[in-house]
Design a protein around this motif. Structure first.
Motif, short mmCIF file in Angstrom:
data_model
loop_
_atom_site.label_atom_id
_atom_site.label_comp_id
_atom_site.label_asym_id
_atom_site.label_seq_id
_atom_site.Cartn_x
_atom_site.Cartn_y
_atom_site.Cartn_z
N UNK A 12 2.60 19.26 8.87
CA UNK A 12 3.99 20.24 9.07
C UNK A 12 5.22 19.75 8.39
N UNK A 13 5.70 19.18 8.86
CA UNK A 13 6.85 17.77 9.25
C UNK A 13 7.37 18.62 7.63
N UNK A 14 6.76 17.73 6.56
CA UNK A 14 8.11 18.18 5.49
C UNK A 14 8.36 19.44 4.77
N UNK A 15 7.40 20.41 4.75
CA UNK A 15 7.88 22.20 4.82
C UNK A 15 8.66 22.21 5.72
N UNK A 16 9.37 21.26 6.93
CA UNK A 16 10.32 21.99 7.49
C UNK A 16 11.44 21.44 7.36
N UNK A 17 10.61 20.28 6.57
CA UNK A 17 12.20 19.49 6.30
C UNK A 17 12.56 20.47 5.42
N UNK A 18 11.89 20.78 3.53
CA UNK A 18 12.06 21.22 2.91
C UNK A 18 12.85 22.64 2.74
N UNK A 19 12.48 23.55 3.88
CA UNK A 19 12.69 24.32 4.23
C UNK A 19 14.43 24.70 4.71
N UNK A 20 14.57 23.62 6.26
CA UNK A 20 15.88 23.36 6.29
C UNK A 20 16.52 22.90 4.71
N UNK A 21 16.23 22.32 4.20
CA UNK A 21 17.37 21.60 2.79
C UNK A 21 17.81 23.51 1.65
N UNK A 22 16.38 23.56 1.69
CA UNK A 22 16.71 25.53 1.33
C UNK A 22 17.36 26.16 1.68
N UNK A 23 17.94 26.09 3.07
CA UNK A 23 18.80 26.45 3.59
C UNK A 23 20.07 25.73 4.07
N UNK A 24 20.51 24.91 3.33
CA UNK A 24 21.41 24.43 3.43
C UNK A 24 21.80 23.56 4.32
N UNK A 25 21.16 22.51 4.64
CA UNK A 25 21.53 21.90 6.02
C UNK A 25 21.13 21.35 4.94
N UNK A 26 22.31 19.83 5.32
CA UNK A 26 22.21 17.99 4.85
C UNK A 26 20.81 17.92 5.56
N UNK A 27 19.89 17.30 5.25
CA UNK A 27 18.52 17.23 6.64
C UNK A 27 18.43 15.74 6.88
#
Length: 369
Positions: A12-27
Motif C-alpha cells: 500500500x505504501x507507494x499508493x499512499x506516497x503518490x496520493x500525498x504527492x498528488x495532494x500537494x505534499x512534499x513527501x
C-alpha cells in the motif's frame, strides 16, 4: 505542506506516497533501507532509520517537522510517542490481532468472532492471553492517549489481509502454483464458505488518504478497513483460478481437518469467520472500493505470474506434502459423499406458510391455510 510515510515500500505504501504527492505534499519516506519501490519517485526523500526503536526513530527524524505523518510500519506504540514533537497529525495503520478471539475463538461465547466484527468488539485482555494481540491493543491505546492529550490529531486504521503486487509472501501464489503444477482441485474448509476480510492495496491506500483529507471527521477514531465486496474463501480461489485461465474444484472438508488450507488463513490455525464491519469508515469518510476486488485480485494474479515471488525455502517441500494430503482427503471425501447420497430422506417442495386465497373472504385457501 510536508508529509512523511513511515514504511512506504510495501503493497500500500507507494499508493499512499503518490496520493500525498498528488495532494500537494512534499513527501518523504522513512524506512530501514532494505527495500525500495520503483513506484516511488526518485525525488521523494528516503530517510533511513529503524522505526522499531525509540532511539533510532528519534535519531532519524532529527529536527524535522511534518504536517502529517502516516505510519504503516514499525512499533506503533513507540512511533506514537516519538512523533509528538514532529507533527500535529498522525495516521497509524495496524491490523486485527488486538481483537479477542482472532487466534483463540474458543475464548468467546458463542464460539467465534461476531460477524461482521465492529471496532467496539472485545479486545485481548492480557499479555498472557495473546502477546502479539495485546501489544497491538497497547499500540492503539497509546495513539489514542496522545490524541486525547492534544499531542496531535490521531486516526488509527485496522488493515485486513492485504492483497496486491509486492507482498512478501502472497496467499494467491499458493493457489497459482497448484494450477501451474496441474492440480485440478483444492481442499478448503467447510466447502470454502469461510469469510475472511481482505483489502486490495490500492483500495486500502485510498482509505488512508480519506483520513488525510478529513481530519475533522476522522480525528480521534479507530476504523476497520477492507474492501466493500468480500469473497468467501472458495470464491477467492475461484477468482484466482479464473485469472489463470483455469478451474479448480473445491473439495470441502470440515475445518479441523482441512490441513493444507491452513496456509491460506492468518495464523494457520482456526478456521472461522474474520469479517470486518466497515460501516464507520463508509459513513464518516465515504469509503468505497475504487477498484473492484475481482479486478484487483485478477491484476494481483497477473503480476505474480509475471513476477514470481521469492518464497521461503521450505515452500516447495511443504507444497508437495500438501498435495499428498489433499489427494488422501479428496478420496475420503468421495467415499463419504457416496455414503451420504445413499441415506434415505424425505424431500417436499417448499410452500410459504401464509394464505393465498383465490376468492374474496375465504376463511381458508386451497391449501387449508
Amino acid at each position: 505542506m510536508k508529509a512523511l510515510v513511515i514504511g512506504g515500500t510495501g503493497p500500500t505504501g507507494p499508493h499512499i506516497v503518490n496520493g500525498l504527492i498528488e495532494r500537494g505534499y512534499e513527501t518523504a519516506i522513512l524506512h530501514r533501507g532494505t527495500h525500495d519501490s520503483d513506484l516511488i519517485p526518485q525525488h521523494v526523500e528516503r530517510i533511513i532509520g529503524d522505526p522499531h526503536f525509540r532511539e533510532t526513530l528519534s535519531e532519524a527524524l532529527g529536527d524535522r517537522r511534518f504536517d502529517v505523518i502516516v505510519a504503516t510500519y514499525g512499533r506503533i506504540r513507540y512511533v506514537a510517542e516519538i512523533v509528538a514533537e514532529h507533527t500535529d497529525r498522525l495516521i497509524t495503520v495496524g491490523g486485527s490481532p488486538g481483537y479477542r478471539g482472532t487466534r483463540q475463538p474458543d475464548l468467546l461465547f458463542p464460539w467465534g468472532l461476531q460477524v461482521p466484527l465492529p471496532e467496539t468488539a472485545p479486545q485481548v485482555e492480557t499479555e498472557e492471553e495473546f502477546r502479539f494481540g495485546y501489544l497491538a491493543r497497547v499500540s492503539e491505546k497509546t495513539v489514542m492517549a496522545q490524541h486525547d492529550a492534544s499531542a496531535y490529531i490521531a486516526t488509527h486504521l485496522r488493515y485486513p489481509l492485504i492483497y496486491g503486487p509486492r507482498q512478501l509472501v502472497p496467499m494467491e501464489w499458493r493457489v497459482m502454483r497448484r494450477i501451474m503444477d496441474g492440480r485440478t482441485f483444492i481442499v478448503l474448509p467447510d466447502d470454502g464458505h469461510i469469510l475472511f476480510s481482505r483489502g486490495y492495496a490500492v483500495n486500502m491506500a485510498h482509505a488512508v488518504l480519506l483520513a488525510v483529507d478529513k481530519p475533522d471527521a476522522s480525528g480521534g477514531k479507530i476504523y476497520n478497513t477492507a474492501d466493500v465486496h468480500q469473497f468467501t474463501l472458495g470464491q477467492w480461489a475461484e477468482v484466482v483460478a479464473h485469472a489463470m485461465g483455469a478451474e479448480l474444484t473445491c473439495v470441502g472438508i470440515p475445518g479441523d481437518y482441512a490441513y493444507p488450507a491452513r496456509e491460506l488463513v492468518i495464523g494457520r490455525t482456526e478456521m472461522h469467520h474474520q469479517l470486518f464491519d466497515i460501516h464507520a469508515i463508509r459513513a464518516d469518510l465515504g469509503y468505497t472500493d475504487i477498484v473492484q476486488p475481482s479486478e484487483g485480485l485478477a491484476e494481483t494474479v497477473r503480476w505474480y505470474r509475471d513476477n514470481p515471488p521469492n518464497m521461503p525455502e521450505e515452500f516447495e517441500a511443504d507444497l508437495r506434502a500438501h498435495y499428498k494430503t489433499e489427494d488422501e482427503l479428496a478420496e475420503l471425501d468421495r467415499a463419504y459423499r457416496a455414503r451420504l447420497a445413499a441415506v434415505q430422506h424425505v424431500s417436499r417442495p417448499y410452500r410459504h406458510p401464509y394464505a393465498h386465497p383465490k376468492k374474496p373472504n375465504e376463511k381458508q385457501d386451497h391449501r387449508k391455510r
